[in-house]
Design an enzyme around this catalytic site. Structure first.
Site, mmCIF file in Angstrom:
data_model
loop_
_atom_site.group_PDB
_atom_site.id
_atom_site.type_symbol
_atom_site.label_atom_id
_atom_site.label_comp_id
_atom_site.label_asym_id
_atom_site.label_seq_id
_atom_site.Cartn_x
_atom_site.Cartn_y
_atom_site.Cartn_z
ATOM 1 N N PRO A 140 0.798 -1.234 0.000
ATOM 2 C CA PRO A 140 0.000 0.000 0.000
ATOM 3 C C PRO A 140 0.827 1.280 0.000
ATOM 4 C CG PRO A 140 -0.963 -1.586 1.496
ATOM 5 C CD PRO A 140 0.339 -2.170 1.052
ATOM 6 N N TYR A 141 1.923 1.315 0.758
ATOM 7 C CA TYR A 141 2.735 2.535 0.785
ATOM 8 C C TYR A 141 3.239 2.865 -0.618
ATOM 9 C CZ TYR A 141 6.634 5.698 1.691
ATOM 10 O OH TYR A 141 7.497 6.767 1.661
ATOM 11 N N CYS A 142 3.770 1.877 -1.312
ATOM 12 C CA CYS A 142 4.308 2.110 -2.657
ATOM 13 C C CYS A 142 3.197 2.545 -3.617
ATOM 14 C CB CYS A 142 4.992 0.852 -3.176
ATOM 15 S SG CYS A 142 6.365 0.279 -2.155
#
Length: 337
Positions: A140-142
């Site tokens: 999710p961060y990427c």
């Protein structure tokens, strides 16, 4: 004429260093502060706090008026698998910052991004700014950092707003309250392992160099551009981490885990954490494996050519400063209150 900047993330590691540099160079700085603690930190750095959260920004546009440049550094990094949180902060917060800057008549918007916007489990070898974003990354961060970048690119030129993006890689240096303390804690508790031996090359960016890149991006006449900024030449990951924690009086162990085993372990522990709804992050995640086991080397030719960017703090200098700071802290503790 005094230049005025608005900063999000100004109470954090990179944002605080940016605020201090801007103030030292004579800028008037306003910074978003979501808590009393954040307000105190930005005030101590020399900025005027604007109380609110990223979601509040469109309603705070009047307090941004007169800003020449906005630096958007606030982001969610801690919630390992809460896609809704990452989406709300990294994408929704970026869109809110863009909208508030348009309403306030801010001329230039400098977005802090990361090489993670290009990651989905593959090495990045001599990567340039032309590599594709990964908005559908399995982490999710990427994925959300990629989507935030796309929002910034799409906003360029709309409502008179010029947008640019700066991508540091692995920010380190004095004032780090996240990566270095976590590494030291993992080693001291016996949880640290190299993944695949840790001998792959990695790019790094001292906090001073990240700030230098942001300020040069703000001053550039170009818009709609993306620039990588790093410390220059890559370094073996194992060497860098060993030197980094050595500044804190800690020695890295020799224990190593094969990359396939680490990948399988990360996938398994993430699944267990989701099914059982355990609190906090798993002991090993896919993103941690990517950060620790994959080569990430970066071509900063564009920043050198277009921004005249050069690292202002070398690795040896930055490491020496960390060691000196640690020694001073030890001396103060030894002297007592």
């Amino acid at each position: 004429m005094t230049l005025t900047a608005f900063v999000t993330g100004g109470s954090g590691f990179l944002g605080g260093a940016l605020v201090r540099r801007l103030v030292a160079e004579g800028w008037a700085v306003r910074a978003l502060a979501r808590s009393d603690g954040a307000a105190a930190r930005v005030t101590a750095a020399g900025a005027l706090p604007i109380r609110g959260d990223l979601a509040d920004l469109p309603d705070l546009a009047d307090q941004l008026r007169g800003s020449d440049v906005a630096f958007h550094g606030a982001a969610c990094t801690a919630e390992w698998d809460r896609f809704d949180v990452f989406e709300g902060v990294n994408v929704g917060g970026t869109r809110a910052a863009l909208e508030s800057c348009r309403r306030a008549g801010v001329r230039r918007f400098v977005h802090v991004s990361t090489e993670a916007a290009l990651m989905d489990g593959q090495p990045l070898v001599n990567v340039t700014e032309d590599a594709p974003l990964r908005p559908n990354s399995s982490v999710p961060y990427c994925a959300t950092k990629a989507r935030a970048e796309q929002a910034v690119i799409d906003a360029n030129g709309k409502g008179g707003l010029e947008t640019v993006i700066v991508r540091p890689r692995w920010i380190w240096g004095r004032g780090d309250t996240t990566i270095l303390p976590a590494l030291v804690a993992a080693i001291r508790t016996g949880r640290f392992r190299w993944i695949g031996g840790g001998r792959q090359l990695t790019a790094t960016t001292h906090v001073d160099n990240a700030v230098e890149g942001l300020i040069r991006a703000a001053a550039s006449e170009r818009s709609g551009r993306v620039w990588f900024v790093t410390d220059g030449e890559p370094v073996p990951f194992r060497e860098f981490i060993a030197d980094l924690v050595a500044t804190q009086g800690v020695t890295t162990p020799d224990k190593s885990v094969p990359v396939p085993l680490a990948r399988a372990g990360a996938a398994a522990t993430e699944t267990v954490w989701r099914v059982c709804r355990f609190r906090g992050a798993p002991p090993l995640t896919r993103f941690a494996v990517w950060l620790s086991a994959l080569e990430v080397t970066i071509d900063i030719s564009r920043a050198r050519d277009e921004l005249r960017y050069r690292p202002v703090t070398g690795r040896a200098e930055g490491l020496a400063e960390l060691a000196e700071t640690k020694a001073k802290e030890a001396g103060r503790h030894a002297d007592g209150p």
